[in-house]
Motif scaffolding. Structure first.
Motif, mmCIF file in Angstrom:
data_model
loop_
_atom_site.group_PDB
_atom_site.id
_atom_site.type_symbol
_atom_site.label_atom_id
_atom_site.label_comp_id
_atom_site.label_asym_id
_atom_site.label_seq_id
_atom_site.Cartn_x
_atom_site.Cartn_y
_atom_site.Cartn_z
ATOM 1 N N VAL A 1 -12.967 9.220 -17.882
ATOM 2 C CA VAL A 1 -12.402 9.502 -16.574
ATOM 3 C C VAL A 1 -11.951 8.093 -16.226
ATOM 4 N N GLN A 2 -10.678 7.707 -16.079
ATOM 5 C CA GLN A 2 -9.922 6.546 -15.560
ATOM 6 C C GLN A 2 -9.446 6.810 -14.161
ATOM 7 N N LEU A 3 -9.622 6.215 -13.077
ATOM 8 C CA LEU A 3 -9.157 6.364 -11.941
ATOM 9 C C LEU A 3 -8.187 4.827 -11.335
ATOM 10 N N GLN A 4 -7.053 5.483 -10.943
ATOM 11 C CA GLN A 4 -5.989 4.260 -10.449
ATOM 12 C C GLN A 4 -5.684 4.524 -9.109
ATOM 13 N N ALA A 5 -6.154 3.693 -8.378
ATOM 14 C CA ALA A 5 -5.845 3.691 -6.933
ATOM 15 C C ALA A 5 -4.736 2.981 -6.740
ATOM 16 N N SER A 6 -3.844 3.331 -5.568
ATOM 17 C CA SER A 6 -2.626 2.869 -5.289
ATOM 18 C C SER A 6 -2.368 3.128 -3.789
ATOM 19 N N GLY A 7 -1.215 2.394 -3.151
ATOM 20 C CA GLY A 7 -0.859 2.851 -1.875
ATOM 21 C C GLY A 7 -1.249 1.644 -0.865
ATOM 22 N N GLY A 8 -2.128 0.726 -1.197
ATOM 23 C CA GLY A 8 -2.308 -0.206 -0.088
ATOM 24 C C GLY A 8 -1.226 -1.192 0.284
ATOM 25 N N GLY A 9 -1.675 -1.991 1.041
ATOM 26 C CA GLY A 9 -0.484 -2.849 1.660
ATOM 27 C C GLY A 9 -0.803 -3.407 2.934
ATOM 28 N N LEU A 10 0.111 -4.256 3.468
ATOM 29 C CA LEU A 10 0.146 -4.818 4.803
ATOM 30 C C LEU A 10 0.766 -4.009 5.893
ATOM 31 N N VAL A 11 0.089 -3.546 6.880
ATOM 32 C CA VAL A 11 0.467 -2.843 7.928
ATOM 33 C C VAL A 11 0.043 -3.271 9.391
ATOM 34 N N GLY A 116 -12.309 3.597 -9.478
ATOM 35 C CA GLY A 116 -11.274 2.905 -9.502
ATOM 36 C C GLY A 116 -11.220 1.317 -9.300
ATOM 37 N N GLN A 117 -10.064 0.676 -9.711
ATOM 38 C CA GLN A 117 -10.053 -0.636 -9.711
ATOM 39 C C GLN A 117 -9.885 -1.091 -8.147
ATOM 40 N N GLY A 118 -9.355 -0.467 -7.336
ATOM 41 C CA GLY A 118 -9.432 -1.021 -5.770
ATOM 42 C C GLY A 118 -7.929 -1.098 -5.417
ATOM 43 N N THR A 119 -7.709 -0.857 -4.097
ATOM 44 C CA THR A 119 -6.339 -1.316 -3.508
ATOM 45 C C THR A 119 -6.681 -2.014 -2.353
ATOM 46 N N LEU A 120 -5.901 -3.210 -1.972
ATOM 47 C CA LEU A 120 -6.023 -4.215 -0.771
ATOM 48 C C LEU A 120 -5.301 -3.401 0.451
ATOM 49 N N VAL A 121 -5.875 -3.193 1.490
ATOM 50 C CA VAL A 121 -5.542 -2.687 2.783
ATOM 51 C C VAL A 121 -5.600 -4.107 3.734
ATOM 52 N N THR A 122 -4.486 -4.420 4.391
ATOM 53 C CA THR A 122 -4.677 -5.425 5.278
ATOM 54 C C THR A 122 -3.935 -5.024 6.627
ATOM 55 N N VAL A 123 -4.779 -5.032 7.654
ATOM 56 C CA VAL A 123 -4.018 -4.425 8.897
ATOM 57 C C VAL A 123 -4.011 -5.697 9.848
ATOM 58 N N SER A 124 -3.013 -5.921 10.170
ATOM 59 C CA SER A 124 -2.586 -7.318 11.152
ATOM 60 C C SER A 124 -2.519 -6.697 12.783
#
Length: 125
Positions: A1-11, A116-124
Motif C-alpha cells: 500500500v502506498q499513501l500519498q498525502a496532499s492539501g497542506g499549505g499556509l493559512v 504517507g510522506q506527510g504534508t506541511l500545514v502552517t497556520v499564521s
C-alpha cells in the motif's frame, strides 16, 4: 500500500484546510486509517482515526469540534477537514493505514502498517 498525502499549505488562523490521502497498490477498504501530526521539535501524535467502515472515529482533545476525519472507501481516499485552525496546529501531517479485522473498531495504537510522506500545514497568527 502506498499513501500519498496532499492539501497542506499556509493559512491564517481561523481558516480551513482539507487534507487528502490517496491510497494505491492495494485497497485500504479493510484498514483502519489515521492522521498524525508532528510539530517542529515535538513527537508525532495521533490527531484522528477512523474505522474500516467509516462509522466510528477518534479525535485527540485539542482538535475535537474543529477537525473531521472521513473516508471514501470506493475511491480509497482518506480526508481530514480542518476548520478554525490555530497556530498550534502547525505541523507536518501524515496519514497512515492499519490492517484491522473488525470493521467498526477504531484502532487506538500508533503502530500503523503503512505511512504517507506527510504534508506541511502552517497556520499564521
Amino acid at each position: 500500500v502506498q499513501l500519498q498525502a496532499s492539501g497542506g499549505g499556509l493559512v491564517q488562523a481561523g481558516g480551513s484546510l482539507r487534507l487528502s490521502c490517496a491510497a494505491s497498490g492495494r485497497t485500504v477498504s479493510y484498514y483502519g486509517m489515521g492522521w498524525f501530526r508532528q510539530a517542529p521539535g515535538k513527537e508525532r501524535v495521533k490527531v484522528a482515526a477512523i474505522s474500516w467502515s467509516g462509522g466510528n472515529t477518534y479525535y485527540v482533545n485539542s482538535v475535537k469540534g474543529r477537525f473531521t476525519i472521513s473516508r471514501d472507501t470506493a475511491n480509497d481516499t482518506l480526508y481530514l477537514q480542518m476548520n478554525s485552525l490555530k497556530p498550534e496546529d502547525t505541523a507536518v501531517y501524515f496519514c497512515a493505514a492499519k490492517r484491522v479485522f473488525n470493521q467498526e473498531s477504531v484502532y487506538y495504537g500508533n503502530d500503523y502498517d503503512y505511512w504517507g510522506q506527510g504534508t506541511l500545514v502552517t497556520v499564521s497568527s
